[in-house]
Design an enzyme around this catalytic site. Structure first.
Site, PDB file in Angstrom:
ATOM      1  N   ALA A  13      14.784 -30.228   4.569  1.00 27.90           N
ATOM      2  CA  ALA A  13      15.199 -31.588   4.206  1.00 27.90           C
ATOM      3  C   ALA A  13      15.749 -31.660   2.792  1.00 27.90           C
ATOM      4  CB  ALA A  13      14.028 -32.550   4.371  1.00 27.90           C
ATOM      5  N   PHE A 116      30.096 -26.173 -18.151  1.00 21.01           N
ATOM      6  CA  PHE A 116      29.052 -25.304 -17.611  1.00 21.01           C
ATOM      7  C   PHE A 116      29.540 -23.856 -17.680  1.00 21.01           C
ATOM      8  CE2 PHE A 116      25.177 -26.084 -14.927  1.00 21.01           C
ATOM      9  CZ  PHE A 116      24.817 -27.290 -15.496  1.00 21.01           C
ATOM     10  N   GLN A 236      19.865 -14.093  -8.538  1.00 22.46           N
ATOM     11  CA  GLN A 236      20.232 -14.516  -9.896  1.00 22.46           C
ATOM     12  C   GLN A 236      19.009 -14.847 -10.753  1.00 22.46           C
ATOM     13  OE1 GLN A 236      22.202 -18.527 -10.765  1.00 22.46           O
ATOM     14  NE2 GLN A 236      23.865 -17.090 -11.093  1.00 22.46           N
ATOM     15  N   HIS A 238      18.177 -16.893 -14.004  1.00 22.64           N
ATOM     16  CA  HIS A 238      18.733 -17.885 -14.932  1.00 22.64           C
ATOM     17  C   HIS A 238      18.315 -17.521 -16.357  1.00 22.64           C
ATOM     18  CE1 HIS A 238      19.645 -21.682 -16.872  1.00 22.64           C
ATOM     19  NE2 HIS A 238      20.223 -22.109 -15.751  1.00 22.64           N
ATOM     20  N   LEU A 248      12.678 -24.114 -15.399  1.00 21.09           N
ATOM     21  CA  LEU A 248      14.097 -24.094 -15.747  1.00 21.09           C
ATOM     22  C   LEU A 248      14.443 -25.033 -16.899  1.00 21.09           C
ATOM     23  CD1 LEU A 248      16.863 -22.980 -14.829  1.00 21.09           C
ATOM     24  CD2 LEU A 248      17.103 -25.054 -13.457  1.00 21.09           C
ATOM     25  N   THR A 250      17.958 -26.401 -17.987  1.00 26.52           N
ATOM     26  CA  THR A 250      19.297 -26.413 -17.402  1.00 26.52           C
ATOM     27  C   THR A 250      20.376 -25.872 -18.337  1.00 26.52           C
ATOM     28  OG1 THR A 250      21.041 -27.831 -16.520  1.00 26.52           O
ATOM     29  CG2 THR A 250      19.578 -28.830 -18.119  1.00 26.52           C
ATOM     30  N   GLU A 251      21.387 -25.265 -17.683  1.00 30.07           N
ATOM     31  CA  GLU A 251      22.566 -24.788 -18.403  1.00 30.07           C
ATOM     32  C   GLU A 251      23.288 -25.946 -19.112  1.00 30.07           C
ATOM     33  OE1 GLU A 251      24.297 -21.859 -15.980  1.00 30.07           O
ATOM     34  OE2 GLU A 251      26.323 -22.312 -16.654  1.00 30.07           O
ATOM     35  N   ARG A 282      25.849 -16.732 -15.840  1.00 33.60           N
ATOM     36  CA  ARG A 282      24.422 -16.483 -16.004  1.00 33.60           C
ATOM     37  C   ARG A 282      24.060 -15.002 -16.004  1.00 33.60           C
ATOM     38  NH1 ARG A 282      22.545 -21.364 -11.923  1.00 33.60           N
ATOM     39  NH2 ARG A 282      23.004 -23.047 -13.381  1.00 33.60           N
ATOM     40  N   HIS A 349      15.908 -17.301 -10.127  1.00 32.07           N
ATOM     41  CA  HIS A 349      16.387 -18.662  -9.918  1.00 32.07           C
ATOM     42  C   HIS A 349      17.071 -18.904  -8.588  1.00 32.07           C
ATOM     43  CE1 HIS A 349      17.834 -22.590 -11.007  1.00 32.07           C
ATOM     44  NE2 HIS A 349      19.102 -22.232 -10.918  1.00 32.07           N
ATOM     45  N   ARG A 391      26.409 -16.526  -8.820  1.00 33.45           N
ATOM     46  CA  ARG A 391      26.829 -17.929  -8.665  1.00 33.45           C
ATOM     47  C   ARG A 391      27.074 -18.570 -10.022  1.00 33.45           C
ATOM     48  NH1 ARG A 391      24.332 -22.692  -9.172  1.00 33.45           N
ATOM     49  NH2 ARG A 391      22.179 -21.945  -9.110  1.00 33.45           N
ATOM     50  N   LEU A 397      24.891 -27.158  -5.864  1.00 30.52           N
ATOM     51  CA  LEU A 397      24.840 -28.469  -5.223  1.00 30.52           C
ATOM     52  C   LEU A 397      26.134 -28.736  -4.460  1.00 30.52           C
ATOM     53  CD1 LEU A 397      23.101 -30.776  -7.866  1.00 30.52           C
ATOM     54  CD2 LEU A 397      22.089 -29.518  -5.971  1.00 30.52           C
TER      55      LEU A 397
END
Length: 584
Positions: A13, A116, A236, A238, A248, A250-251, A282, A349, A391, A397
């Site tokens: 989900a 990014f 990967q 991170h 995490l 975030t980048e 990354r 990650h 990636r 996303l």
């Protein structure tokens, strides 16, 4: 055993599963199964944003986005799939906005975009603002939006159901067997179409940003049913997990101006990626961090981490753009990022590999590309091959919402042609029942926690950022032993209500199997490419290894590695997409 029928059963989900459910709802009877409440799905942990060449903060184009994605993948991504994703990205973002996602805005009211890692303008000239975001809670708001839309459209949710196996009719899939966690009752879900969106598998490593639920169940179930897993060696790390915790950061923190510094205060990424520095992809940043540590330039008394410096940002900007990061740093490390740098270290990650699919989510069950009728996959559990060997941040996303929607559309087309479900085979239900009975009440053997800790230690020590022949051979050997030990763990808890010891024993079987695939594929790939970095083979070797790997588990628990060609269709007509040395 109870049998329930739905036209479509979606397992998982998160964003990929819910996006497919929204696409199918209204016309078909759709069920979504999850071992969690949907709003606890790991998609909700995604922080930084979604990439799309909207051009709201400077010139941009889908072709530049495709170029960056393919270069970032170290040229292992399938180029047609990348083209599909990047061309569809602007439409997908506007659609999510119309569904209700509250994106952050620029002054004129358009969707805000931030830089990014690895995203550039005009084929690598300089960083570009391509990532759409909602502060640093982008996954959270997308998940809530799609869940609300699913409820509104009468999607049927089965929360806290653990899927145990696929129902097969010959070579086709026609349902799943699941266990309701609150009662331990087994239920067969009969369907015309089944989709897996079960997420990643980072919990096989000791230090990870992944949620406890990310135990790779979908991959394990596919493997045991003879489906090959693609590119499993590419995992990967991170660069910026909270030191000693792996949570995490975030980048987007670097996109908003954060800088990585070593123990001497030096901005060391200038040495490794002189053009885009801290916004390098990354894999490069993670390796650069470990190079700094191995050469004695780490921070702290043990010189075992580096520092993420946000002190050049104002307190107001951090609160506005990175509120979760501020709270994580304060709560877990007692650091106010507006005043002092945050200690960080790479953390496991994201999985680039998974169940192979085409661009419509149809599962490809063999090296020849044969479709498994009635079976789709999307999201991190799948490998449509848009990420290749590494990636880019904020492409995950996008992968979920683009290919979740495409899978939903393709399933709808399938249902129109196949109006009757294939008959159920009772054998799978008996297999699930007998496996559950074998675990229940076993008082001899090691605990699940003991074997799982050994598994995580092997993967962390031998199959991490840097790898070599001896370490990988040892990992393959020890994982074979752990597979036998996992099959014999004790489960002393005999209660039927939310028996977490039983659930963890089931998860462990999957973790060992796909970990064997990761280690075996990494051993066979004698080169360094993207997130797969070999000390003993430090260079990329396109002549021998510009190809996908396919890991197949046989009945004796042995993993064999097959290969599959990489799609280079863009390179065939545009020389800028031909594989070349990857520099930033």
């Amino acid at each position: 055993m109870e049998i329930r029928y739905h036209d479509v059963v979606i397992v998982g989900a998160g964003l990929a599963g819910l996006r497919a459910a929204v696409e199918l709802s209204g016309e078909y009877d759709v069920a979504v199964l999850s071992k969690l409440h949907p709003l606890r799905s790991h998609s909700g942990a995604a922080q930084g944003g979604i990439s799309a060449a909207l051009g709201n903060a400077g010139e941009d184009s889908p072709l530049w986005h495709a170029y960056d994605t393919i270069k970032g993948s170290d040229y292992l991504a399938d180029q047609y799939a990348v083209q599909v994703m990047c061309n569809d990205a602007p439409r997908a973002i506007i659609e999510m906005e119309h569904l209700g996602v509250p994106f952050s805005r620029i002054e004129d009211g358009r969707i805000a975009q931030r830089p990014f890692g690895g995203h550039t303008r005009n084929f690598g000239e300089a960083p570009v603002r391509r990532t759409c975001y909602a502060a640093d809670r982008t996954g959270h708001v997308c998940l809530h939006t799609l869940y609300e839309q699913s409820v509104r459209r009468n999607v049927r949710f089965y929360d806290e159901f653990q899927v145990l196996d696929l129902c097969m009719a010959g070579d086709a899939v026609n349902g799943v067997v699941a266990m309701e966690l609150k009662s331990s009752e087994l239920v067969t879900f009969h369907a015309r179409a089944v989709m897996f969106a079960t997420g990643g598998y980072g919990k096989a490593w000791k230090t990870t940003s992944n949620a406890f639920a990310n135990t790779g169940d979908g991959l394990g179930i596919a493997m045991r049913n003879g489906i090959a897993l693609q590119d499993m060696e590419f995992v990967q790390f991170h660069p910026t997990g909270l030191y000693q915790l792996g949570i995490l950061i975030t980048e987007a923190a670097r996109g908003e101006g954060g800088i990585l510094r070593n123990g001497s205060g030096e901005r060391f990424m200038e040495r490794y990626a002189p053009s885009i520095k801290d916004l390098a992809p990354r894999d490069i940043v993670s390796r650069s961090i470990y190079s700094e540590l191995s050469e004695g330039r780490g921070a702290g008394p043990l010189k075992d981490h580096v520092l993420l410096d946000l002190t050049a940002l104002t307190h107001e900007k951090i609160v506005d753009k990175l509120p979760e990061i501020e709270s994580f740093a304060k709560i877990y490390l007692g650091v106010d990022p507006a005043i002092a740098p945050i200690p960080v270290l790479p953390t496991c990650h994201y999985a680039m590999g998974g169940i192979p699919t085409d661009v419509n989510g149809r599962v490809l069950g063999s090296a020849a590309g044969n479709e498994v009728q009635g079976f789709w996959a999307a999201g991190e559990v799948a490998c449509v091959s848009v990420h290749g060997a590494n990636r880019l941040g904020s492409n995950s996303l996008l992968d979920l919402i683009v290919f979740g929607r495409r899978a939903g559309k393709d399933i709808a087309g399938f249902l129109k042609k196949n109006v009757q479900p294939l008959p159920l085979d009772a054998g799978v239900r008996e297999r699930a029942r007998s496996e559950m009975a074998a675990f229940s009440g076993r008082r001899q053997g090691e605990s699940v926690a003991e074997v799982r800790a050994m598994l995580q230690a092997v993967m962390m020590d031998k199959v991490s950022v840097f790898r070599n022949e001896d370490g990988l051979r040892e990992a393959v050997r020890r994982l074979g032993e752990l597979r036998e030990r996992a099959a014999a763990v004790r489960v002393e808890d005999t209660t039927r209500n939310f028996n977490t010891e039983q659930l963890e024993a089931l998860e462990l079987q999957h973790m060992v199997n796909y970990s064997m695939a990761v280690a075996a594929a990494a051993l066979e790939r004698r080169e360094s490419r993207g997130a797969h970095s070999r000390d003993d083979y430090p260079r990329r070797d396109d002549e021998r290894h510009l190809k996908h790997s396919l890991a197949v588990l046989d009945a004796d628990g042995k993993v064999s590695i097959l290969e599959k060609a990489v799609d280079l269709s863009l390179a065939a007509t545009d020389s800028r997409f031909v594989p070349r040395e990857r520099t930033y």
